[in-house]
Design a protein around this motif. Structure first.
Motif, PDB file in Angstrom:
ATOM      1  N   ILE A   1       0.869  -1.178   0.000  1.00  0.00           N
ATOM      2  CA  ILE A   1       0.000   0.000   0.000  1.00  0.00           C
ATOM      3  C   ILE A   1       0.906   1.228   0.000  1.00  0.00           C
ATOM      4  O   ILE A   1       1.846   1.312   0.801  1.00  0.00           O
ATOM      5  N   TYR A   2       0.622   2.162  -0.904  1.00  0.00           N
ATOM      6  CA  TYR A   2       1.397   3.396  -1.000  1.00  0.00           C
ATOM      7  C   TYR A   2       0.445   4.574  -0.860  1.00  0.00           C
ATOM      8  O   TYR A   2      -0.589   4.630  -1.529  1.00  0.00           O
TER       9      TYR A   2
ATOM     10  N   LEU B   1      -4.828  -6.658   5.848  1.00  0.00           N
ATOM     11  CA  LEU B   1      -4.152  -6.523   4.556  1.00  0.00           C
ATOM     12  C   LEU B   1      -4.928  -7.231   3.451  1.00  0.00           C
ATOM     13  O   LEU B   1      -5.085  -6.703   2.349  1.00  0.00           O
ATOM     14  N   ASN B   2      -5.410  -8.429   3.747  1.00  0.00           N
ATOM     15  CA  ASN B   2      -6.179  -9.171   2.746  1.00  0.00           C
ATOM     16  C   ASN B   2      -7.498  -8.471   2.429  1.00  0.00           C
ATOM     17  O   ASN B   2      -7.930  -8.448   1.272  1.00  0.00           O
TER      18      ASN B   2
ATOM     19  N   ASP C   1     -10.739   3.685   3.520  1.00  0.00           N
ATOM     20  CA  ASP C   1     -10.198   4.621   4.510  1.00  0.00           C
ATOM     21  C   ASP C   1     -10.352   4.073   5.924  1.00  0.00           C
ATOM     22  O   ASP C   1      -9.442   4.199   6.760  1.00  0.00           O
ATOM     23  N   LEU C   2     -11.488   3.440   6.211  1.00  0.00           N
ATOM     24  CA  LEU C   2     -11.692   2.826   7.530  1.00  0.00           C
ATOM     25  C   LEU C   2     -10.691   1.700   7.762  1.00  0.00           C
ATOM     26  O   LEU C   2     -10.120   1.569   8.854  1.00  0.00           O
ATOM     27  N   ARG C   3     -10.491   0.864   6.739  1.00  0.00           N
ATOM     28  CA  ARG C   3      -9.560  -0.256   6.879  1.00  0.00           C
ATOM     29  C   ARG C   3      -8.113   0.235   6.985  1.00  0.00           C
ATOM     30  O   ARG C   3      -7.300  -0.342   7.717  1.00  0.00           O
TER      31      ARG C   3
ATOM     32  N   PHE D   1      -3.201   1.162  10.354  1.00  0.00           N
ATOM     33  CA  PHE D   1      -2.204   1.991  11.037  1.00  0.00           C
ATOM     34  C   PHE D   1      -2.355   1.914  12.558  1.00  0.00           C
ATOM     35  O   PHE D   1      -1.353   1.933  13.281  1.00  0.00           O
ATOM     36  N   LEU D   2      -3.584   1.797  13.042  1.00  0.00           N
ATOM     37  CA  LEU D   2      -3.796   1.628  14.482  1.00  0.00           C
ATOM     38  C   LEU D   2      -3.227   0.287  14.948  1.00  0.00           C
ATOM     39  O   LEU D   2      -2.586   0.209  16.003  1.00  0.00           O
TER      40      LEU D   2
END
Length: 324
Positions: A127-128, A176-177, A194-196, A201-202
């Motif tokens: 993810i970038y 990630l999946n 955005d939620l995922r 990050f959390l």
């Protein structure tokens, strides 16, 4: 932000995407392959919008393969090698991309050479995010004030690839999946992603805290890294798990210390953890496979044993679960 992946030996660009401008308000999805090469099977699923690029790639190469990966602009990268023996090559050295670890980095204008050896299939997810997308995404999250990675980004202090890495756990593996494989309706895709991403990050923030907690629990930093590596290895191989003896050899820790520190760290035995992973996977297979097929997929040689384990875990058999 601009991203490009070029496969040198076949002179093919796998993907090339300018993410600096809004192309479409929705998430764009594409599936890409290299159909014209007899010794290489390469396919990627990409999803992107302004400031965000998500990729999952698979390679099966009978010859050595080199990927020149170029990124322009400031970016945050979260990547995971699920299978393979790839290396990052620079003028100074060659670094292995360790399988089973999530790598986080914050950098700008990079060209990376990735070598994939012959006959060792590769699977990676990445993810970038542009710096602007990242900061906008997390601007209202209270926890970021205590996150060291976030502080580095705010201060413009680049964190090279490999500086910040964690052995994967089941929660990170699942998130990630969900991000890389999701096929949600485009009307809700951006909000869902955005939620995922916030959840990802959390969870990485919790991983940093877990390292501290592990030391507090009386596990040495050296052993903690080994235990978390064992944990990550089991997540990738729970369908055909190694014996305690083999796992101990892989992480260079004696069997007794491995069992003791694993339970101290995760509150369960290695055997219990493997059963938990298998049962979590079993729930996702309900309705898609027969009970016998499910047992085989999950590595059970005995179907009755699988059924009994499932019932002990959930209070009903797989067949009863189909009718609920």
């Amino acid at each position: 932000m601009y991203i490009e992946s070029k496969l040198v030996e076949v002179n093919e660009t796998l993907f090339s995407q300018d993410l600096s401008e809004e192309i479409d308000p929705n998430i764009i999805k594409e599936e890409i392959g290299i159909p014209s090469c007899s010794w290489l099977k390469a396919k990627s699923k990409i999803q992107f919008k302004k400031g965000l690029f998500i990729v999952e790639s698979f390679f099966e190469n009978e010859k050595n393969l080199t990927d020149i990966f170029s990124i322009r602009g400031e970016y945050i990268q979260i990547s995971y090698l699920g299978k393979g023996d790839s290396h990052l090559v620079s003028l100074k050295d060659k670094k292995p991309i360790e399988m089973g670890r999530i790598n986080c980095c914050y950098h700008c204008d990079t060209v990376t050479t990735i070598e994939m050896p012959a006959n060792k299939p590769t699977h990676y997810q990445a993810i970038y995010l542009s710096k602007e997308y990242y900061l906008e995404l997390l601007k209202n999250e209270a926890w970021v004030e205590n996150n060291s990675f976030y502080k580095h980004i705010i201060q413009g202090d680049f964190q090279k690839w490999g500086t910040c890495k964690f052995p994967i756990d089941y929660n990170l593996y699942h998130i990630l999946n969900e991000i890389t494989k999701s096929d949600w309706n485009n009307d809700f895709k951006k909000y869902y992603l955005d939620l995922r991403l916030k959840e990802l990050f959390l969870s990485l923030h919790f991983c940093q805290e877990e390292v501290c907690n592990g030391v507090i629990k009386g596990i040495s930093k050296e052993n903690l890294e080994k235990i978390r590596t064992a944990h990550a290895y089991l997540i990738e191989n729970f369908k055909n798990p190694p014996t305690i003896k083999v796992l101990a050899r892989k992480i260079l820790l004696n069997e007794l210390q491995l069992k003791k520190d694993f339970k101290k760290m995760y509150g369960k035995t290695i055997r219990s953890f493997i059963i938990e992973l298998r049962m979590e996977k079993a729930k996702t297979l309900l309705g898609k496979h027969t009970v016998s097929e499910m047992a085989g997929i999950l590595g059970y040689k005995s179907v009755p044993h699988f059924i009994n384990t499932f019932k002990k875990c959930y209070g009903y058999t797989p067949k009863q679960g189909l009718n609920q």
